[in-house]
Motif scaffolding. Structure first.
Motif, PDB file in Angstrom:
ATOM      1  N   ALA A 159     -40.391  39.291  15.064  1.00 20.04           N
ATOM      2  CA  ALA A 159     -39.758  40.596  14.926  1.00 20.04           C
ATOM      3  C   ALA A 159     -40.161  41.641  16.056  1.00 20.04           C
ATOM      4  CB  ALA A 159     -40.559  41.016  13.693  1.00 20.04           C
ATOM      5  N   LEU A 160     -41.430  41.190  16.604  1.00 22.81           N
ATOM      6  CA  LEU A 160     -41.914  42.104  17.720  1.00 22.81           C
ATOM      7  C   LEU A 160     -41.266  41.673  18.836  1.00 22.81           C
ATOM      8  CD1 LEU A 160     -44.144  43.872  18.843  1.00 22.81           C
ATOM      9  CD2 LEU A 160     -45.518  41.563  19.506  1.00 22.81           C
ATOM     10  N   LEU A 161     -40.535  40.433  18.992  1.00 23.79           N
ATOM     11  CA  LEU A 161     -39.825  39.988  20.179  1.00 23.79           C
ATOM     12  C   LEU A 161     -38.484  40.842  19.798  1.00 23.79           C
ATOM     13  CD1 LEU A 161     -39.458  38.357  22.824  1.00 23.79           C
ATOM     14  CD2 LEU A 161     -38.580  36.427  21.365  1.00 23.79           C
ATOM     15  N   LEU A 162     -37.977  40.779  18.947  1.00 23.36           N
ATOM     16  CA  LEU A 162     -36.721  41.575  18.526  1.00 23.36           C
ATOM     17  C   LEU A 162     -36.698  43.022  18.881  1.00 23.36           C
ATOM     18  CD1 LEU A 162     -35.555  39.829  15.259  1.00 23.36           C
ATOM     19  CD2 LEU A 162     -34.378  39.522  17.522  1.00 23.36           C
ATOM     20  N   ASP A 178     -39.125  36.006  25.823  1.00 22.03           N
ATOM     21  CA  ASP A 178     -40.129  35.316  25.214  1.00 22.03           C
ATOM     22  C   ASP A 178     -41.486  36.450  25.434  1.00 22.03           C
ATOM     23  OD1 ASP A 178     -40.705  35.028  28.067  1.00 22.03           O
ATOM     24  OD2 ASP A 178     -39.872  33.131  27.955  1.00 22.03           O
ATOM     25  N   PHE A 179     -42.438  35.936  25.222  1.00 21.61           N
ATOM     26  CA  PHE A 179     -43.868  36.705  25.630  1.00 21.61           C
ATOM     27  C   PHE A 179     -44.412  36.336  26.641  1.00 21.61           C
ATOM     28  CE2 PHE A 179     -43.195  38.443  21.253  1.00 21.61           C
ATOM     29  CZ  PHE A 179     -43.218  39.716  21.416  1.00 21.61           C
ATOM     30  N   VAL A 251     -48.042  44.455  24.248  1.00 19.20           N
ATOM     31  CA  VAL A 251     -46.714  44.897  23.921  1.00 19.20           C
ATOM     32  C   VAL A 251     -46.827  45.529  22.512  1.00 19.20           C
ATOM     33  CG1 VAL A 251     -44.280  44.072  23.022  1.00 19.20           C
ATOM     34  CG2 VAL A 251     -45.377  43.337  25.095  1.00 19.20           C
ATOM     35  N   ALA A 252     -47.565  45.004  21.457  1.00 21.40           N
ATOM     36  CA  ALA A 252     -47.705  45.503  20.282  1.00 21.40           C
ATOM     37  C   ALA A 252     -48.379  46.917  20.254  1.00 21.40           C
ATOM     38  CB  ALA A 252     -48.703  44.833  19.378  1.00 21.40           C
ATOM     39  N   GLN A 253     -49.029  47.395  21.274  1.00 25.34           N
ATOM     40  CA  GLN A 253     -49.353  48.839  21.440  1.00 25.34           C
ATOM     41  C   GLN A 253     -48.383  49.732  21.721  1.00 25.34           C
ATOM     42  OE1 GLN A 253     -53.883  48.867  23.076  1.00 25.34           O
ATOM     43  NE2 GLN A 253     -52.674  48.161  24.697  1.00 25.34           N
ATOM     44  N   PHE A 254     -47.297  49.330  22.366  1.00 25.21           N
ATOM     45  CA  PHE A 254     -46.070  50.118  22.415  1.00 25.21           C
ATOM     46  C   PHE A 254     -45.483  50.317  21.167  1.00 25.21           C
ATOM     47  CE2 PHE A 254     -46.683  48.639  26.755  1.00 25.21           C
ATOM     48  CZ  PHE A 254     -46.632  49.448  27.611  1.00 25.21           C
TER      49      PHE A 254
END
Length: 493
Positions: A159-162, A178-179, A251-254
């Motif tokens: 979900a985070l990647l999408l 990818d991450f 990335v989760a912080q964004f």
């Protein structure tokens, strides 16, 4: 290198969380500070909003008791703490400490954020009725809960990647798969910043800069303009195989920032109306341009397209927040649904125009472009998740053969591209220099990502083989009375 990056990233993340603690706490050395247990309890209290029991002193017994309290709390949240023991944390063992902190980050930071995206992206969330059974069986409840938890863990990452892909999709050629290496150039970070707060980034200039310059600029803007803590440094990301967990944490912080953006319904409706008007104008402009350039040369058509896209990208900036709304289909108003349909229609027409131009490339560039697109399509596809291991084995074998066949042509296509003479008999350019540079960048991206993708295919094949073996072995639990039955089974094997 990976351990060093994780320690630095996780420490910065913890400090950003503990800045909210009363009194604020600053970690100087993660492996040492965690040994007393107070750091863990402070962190968990801020993240959970709960008051946890603790010993106030710092002797060995009190430190052990505090760590035990922290681990007990995590287990009460159904978190798996595999091979994480109190003694290892008291000793400050790097691998154990980093594993524990990552478990906390993933559960309290990434999962909680991605959970809000789960239903939008059709991911199996613990909150979505489709992911759970309405009639649980008591004897299997523990196993079932663990399976759902593991399934959601994978889905939180997806979900985070999408979400990241969605933010970058508004900016043309910025691709995220990818991450890891997808973030190496820094363009993905800059694209997300541009989507969240338009006007801060010039992506066209960024494409001409080095990876380190882009990463440095992205981290600087994120910290100063979005108040996102600087968890990474350029040298952490601009390497062959950057650390996935560190990039996910950043990335989760964004995503957290996007969730905190205020949104007035009246303002949103007004922006939707403006966006609809702009999209209608773009559609007419594009249709007119296609008619006017019908008899032009390939080079001239490309110039016209580049001019159109330059203006299009500049003009779309004010509409990015409304175009990239995080709402699911059920939450959208009729106007927002129409706007999304209109946006998809315009983008589809632009992509169709680009595809036609790619087919018109002079030889041998046309075949190289077709090869690039095929490799990129294969790389972007999600790995098949088939329940039938035999079908999965066949499919992965087929994909591996296709991918290997494509990559066998890598060197020859790259040599041809690099030696291409970009002029006709009148010494006029055949192709825009920007197009040639773009193709070279795509080769570079394929070169950096193909080894990991090839490994993923083989991992999928090996997993399918293992599942097929387990399936066959289970059949052997049945007693076969006749010799013919056993011979038939062996022959099937």
């Amino acid at each position: 290198q990976r351990e060093f990056t994780q320690k630095k990233t996780f420490t910065s993340w913890i400090n950003s969380i503990l800045a909210k603690h009363t009194p604020p706490y600053v970690v100087s050395d993660l492996y040492t500070d965690i040994q007393q247990g107070h750091l863990l309890l402070d962190l968990l209290e801020v993240l959970s909003g709960q008051h946890l029991p603790r010993e106030k002193g710092f002797n060995t017994f009190q430190c052990r008791s505090n760590i035990e309290n922290a681990l007990t709390f995590l287990k009460s949240r159904s978190l798996k703490l595999i091979n994480i023991h109190v003694a290892d944390i008291i000793e400050g063992k790097p691998s154990i400490v980093l594993g524990l902190i990552w478990t906390i980050i993933f559960h309290f930071h990434i999962e909680e954020l991605a959970r809000t995206l789960a239903c939008t992206y059709n991911q199996p969330s613990l909150d979505c009725s489709s992911a759970t059974d309405s009639s649980p069986k008591p004897s299997r409840s523990a196993k079932k809960s663990a399976k759902i938890k593991e399934r959601w863990k994978m889905s939180a990452t997806k979900a985070l990647l999408l979400w990241a892909k969605e933010q970058c999709s508004l900016h043309g050629s910025v691709s995220v798969t990818d991450f890891k290496s997808s973030w190496r150039s820094g363009l993905a970070f800059l694209a997300i910043i541009q989507t969240l707060k338009p006007g801060l980034v010039d992506l066209e200039k960024a494409k001409a800069r080095s990876n380190k310059e882009n990463l440095k600029e992205a981290f600087r803007i994120a910290e100063l303009e979005l108040n996102i803590p600087r968890l990474l440094e350029p040298e952490d990301v601009d390497i062959v195989n950057p650390d996935e967990k560190s990039i996910m944490t950043y990335v989760a912080q964004f995503l957290q920032y996007s969730k905190n953006l205020p949104e007035s319904e009246e303002d949103m409706q007004e922006k939707v109306r403006e966006a609809m008007g702009w999209l209608a104008a773009q559609e007419k402009k594009l249709a007119k341009l296609l008619v006017e350039t019908e008899n032009e040369t390939y080079y001239q058509k490309c110039k016209e397209m580049m001019s159109f896209m330059e203006t299009f990208n500049q003009e779309k900036t004010p509409f990015l927040p409304v175009l990239s709304s995080k709402r699911g289909e059920a939450e959208l108003s009729e106007g927002q649904q129409q706007m999304r349909e209109e946006w998809d229609k315009v983008i589809s027409q632009i992509n169709e125009w680009k595809a036609k131009l790619d087919q018109m490339l002079p030889s041998p560039l046309d075949s190289i472009e077709a090869w690039l697109q095929e490799v990129e399509r294969l790389q972007a596809e999600d790995l098949p998740d088939l329940q039938d291991p035999f079908k999965a084995m066949s499919l992965f074998r087929e994909i591996i053969v296709i991918f290997k066949g494509l990559m066998d042509c890598f060197d020859s296509h790259l040599d041809t591209l690099q030696s291409f003479k970009n002029e006709d008999e009148k010494n006029m350019p055949l192709v825009l220099p920007e197009k040639l540079e773009e193709m070279k960048r795509r080769f570079s991206n394929i070169h950096s990502t193909s080894p990991s993708i090839f490994l993923e295919y083989h991992y999928g094949l090996c997993s399918a083989i293992a599942n097929e073996v387990k399936l066959k072995l289970n059949i052997w639990d049945v007693k076969y009375g006749a010799k013919e039955s056993v011979e038939s089974l062996l022959e099937n094997w």
